[in-house]
Design a protein around this motif. Structure first.
Motif, PDB file in Angstrom:
ATOM      1  N   TYR A 177       2.315 -22.047  -4.328  1.00  0.00           N
ATOM      2  CA  TYR A 177       3.302 -22.318  -5.378  1.00  0.00           C
ATOM      3  C   TYR A 177       4.614 -21.617  -5.068  1.00  0.00           C
ATOM      4  CZ  TYR A 177       5.643 -22.458  -9.869  1.00  0.00           C
ATOM      5  OH  TYR A 177       6.572 -22.672 -10.867  1.00  0.00           O
ATOM      6  N   ASN A 178       5.701 -22.329  -5.249  1.00  0.00           N
ATOM      7  CA  ASN A 178       7.024 -21.734  -5.056  1.00  0.00           C
ATOM      8  C   ASN A 178       7.918 -22.203  -6.202  1.00  0.00           C
ATOM      9  OD1 ASN A 178       9.966 -21.806  -3.961  1.00  0.00           O
ATOM     10  ND2 ASN A 178       8.865 -20.468  -2.536  1.00  0.00           N
ATOM     11  N   ASN A 179       8.779 -21.311  -6.695  1.00  0.00           N
ATOM     12  CA  ASN A 179       9.744 -21.763  -7.704  1.00  0.00           C
ATOM     13  C   ASN A 179      11.084 -21.099  -7.506  1.00  0.00           C
ATOM     14  OD1 ASN A 179       9.510 -19.171  -8.707  1.00  0.00           O
ATOM     15  ND2 ASN A 179       8.421 -19.775 -10.564  1.00  0.00           N
TER      16      ASN A 179
HETATM   17  C1  LIG Z   1      10.005 -19.660  -2.390  1.00  0.00           C
HETATM   18  O1  LIG Z   1      10.351 -19.886  -1.046  1.00  0.00           O
HETATM   19  C2  LIG Z   1      11.537 -19.203  -0.644  1.00  0.00           C
HETATM   20  C3  LIG Z   1      11.901 -19.656   0.758  1.00  0.00           C
HETATM   21  O2  LIG Z   1      10.781 -19.552   1.606  1.00  0.00           O
HETATM   22  C4  LIG Z   1      11.314 -17.708  -0.756  1.00  0.00           C
HETATM   23  O3  LIG Z   1      12.483 -17.012  -0.403  1.00  0.00           O
HETATM   24  C5  LIG Z   1      10.922 -17.372  -2.190  1.00  0.00           C
HETATM   25  O4  LIG Z   1      10.608 -15.988  -2.300  1.00  0.00           O
HETATM   26  C6  LIG Z   1       9.737 -18.187  -2.644  1.00  0.00           C
HETATM   27  N1  LIG Z   1       9.532 -17.949  -4.068  1.00  0.00           N
HETATM   28  C7  LIG Z   1       8.310 -17.727  -4.585  1.00  0.00           C
HETATM   29  C8  LIG Z   1       8.269 -17.502  -6.065  1.00  0.00           C
HETATM   30  O5  LIG Z   1       7.290 -17.736  -3.914  1.00  0.00           O
END
Ligand SMILES: *[C@@H]1O[C@H](CO)[C@@H](O)[C@H](O)[C@H]1NC(C)=O
Ligand SMILES: *[C@@H]1O[C@H](CO)[C@@H](O)[C@H](O)[C@H]1NC(C)=O
Ligand SMILES: *[C@@H]1O[C@H](CO)[C@@H](O)[C@H](O)[C@H]1NC(C)=O
Ligand SMILES: *[C@@H]1O[C@H](CO)[C@@H](O)[C@H](O)[C@H]1NC(C)=O
Length: 227
Positions: A177-179
């Motif tokens: 998960y990424n946001n």
């Molecule tokens: C989402 O991905 C970006 C780029 O890889 C990274 O800098 C960021 O910390 C990530 N955010 C989360 C909440 O994992």
């Protein structure tokens, strides 16, 4: 010029919490210029478009007068017909799509064939229904994706009664998960899966879906030309 149009299946919630009017209009309008669109909902039930305003109420009045605005039932969907799957932001998705077994079968077809899937905002909850064919793990295990963050959901009144928290579900079931910040436009693409964090990400997500399908189409006709 009459190249056959690609078909896109648009999956909608029919729960009372509904589908975001704004996300639906943007997704439908943009996708219609590149696909012929078929709507589908659980049992083909009526869809509630929520948070309408004076501007889009007129759009919906006109839209509802067309036969194509009636969704078909998941049970009657022939997945092989469609090149793309599109799920707009839908507060209702967590209630009637997140555990829908007919939808799971449809989405599994798209995963198996590596056909583009685009889910946006609260619509990402629909992907929770997908079990891998062996029934042992989540269908999107190991995929990178986004969806509504806990912070975004925590602002809503129904937060405490949500059956699934998308961010937690993804993390608990082996997804990456990424946001971004709350309400930021944020789109993640991993293989054939495109996800948008929230309704604001609708346009960018659907543009990516269109591009991905155009690439696939060229890849197919390109290989035919090789004979
Ligand atoms: C989402 O991905 C970006 C780029 O890889 C990274 O800098 C960021 O910390 C990530 N955010 C989360 C909440 O994992
Ligand atoms: C989508 O449709 C628009 C309008 O018909 C067209 O200009 C555009 O090139 C199409 N995009 C792709 C990626 O095929
Ligand atoms: C997910 O990744 C892990 C580690 O790379 C791998 O062992 C596993 O087979 C993958 N699972 C799926 C469903 O692709
Ligand atoms: C597709 O999504 C990426 C983010 O993953 C974005 O940078 C890019 O601008 C998007 N493409 C279009 C045509 O919107």
């Amino acid at each position: 010029m009459s190249a056959p149009r690609l078909h896109c299946l648009m999956v909608l919630s029919s729960a009372v919490e509904g589908v975001s009017a704004q996300s639906f209009i943007q997704a439908y309008t943009l996708a219609s210029s590149n696909f012929s669109i078929q709507l589908a909902s659980p049992h083909g039930k009526n869809v509630e478009y929520v948070q309408q305003d004076d501007n889009n109420r007129r759009w919906f009045n006109e839209f509802r007068s067309k036969a194509s605005s009636n969704p078909i039932a998941f049970e009657t969907v022939d997945s092989a017909r469609y090149s793309a799957l599109l799920i707009p932001s839908s507060p209702g998705a967590v209630h009637d799509l997140a555990s829908n077994t007919e939808l799971s079968q449809i989405v599994n077809h798209f995963i198996r064939e590596k056909k583009p899937i685009c889910a946006i905002g609260s619509g990402v909850a629909a992907l929770c229904c997908v079990m891998s064919p062996d029934g042992k793990s989540w269908g999107f295990k190991n995929y990178s994706m986004t969806g509504p963050s806990v912070f975004e959901l925590a602002r809503t009144q129904e937060f405490s009664s949500l059956p699934v928290i998308v961010e937690d579900f993804i993390k608990d079931h082996g997804g990456q998960y990424n946001n971004s910040e709350m309400d930021a436009v944020h789109v993640i693409i991993d293989r054939h899966l495109i996800t948008g964090q929230n309704a604001h990400s609708t346009l960018m997500a659907v543009q990516n879906l269109t591009l991905m399908c155009a690439q696939n189409k060229h890849a197919v006709s390109g290989s035919r030309d090789m004979r």
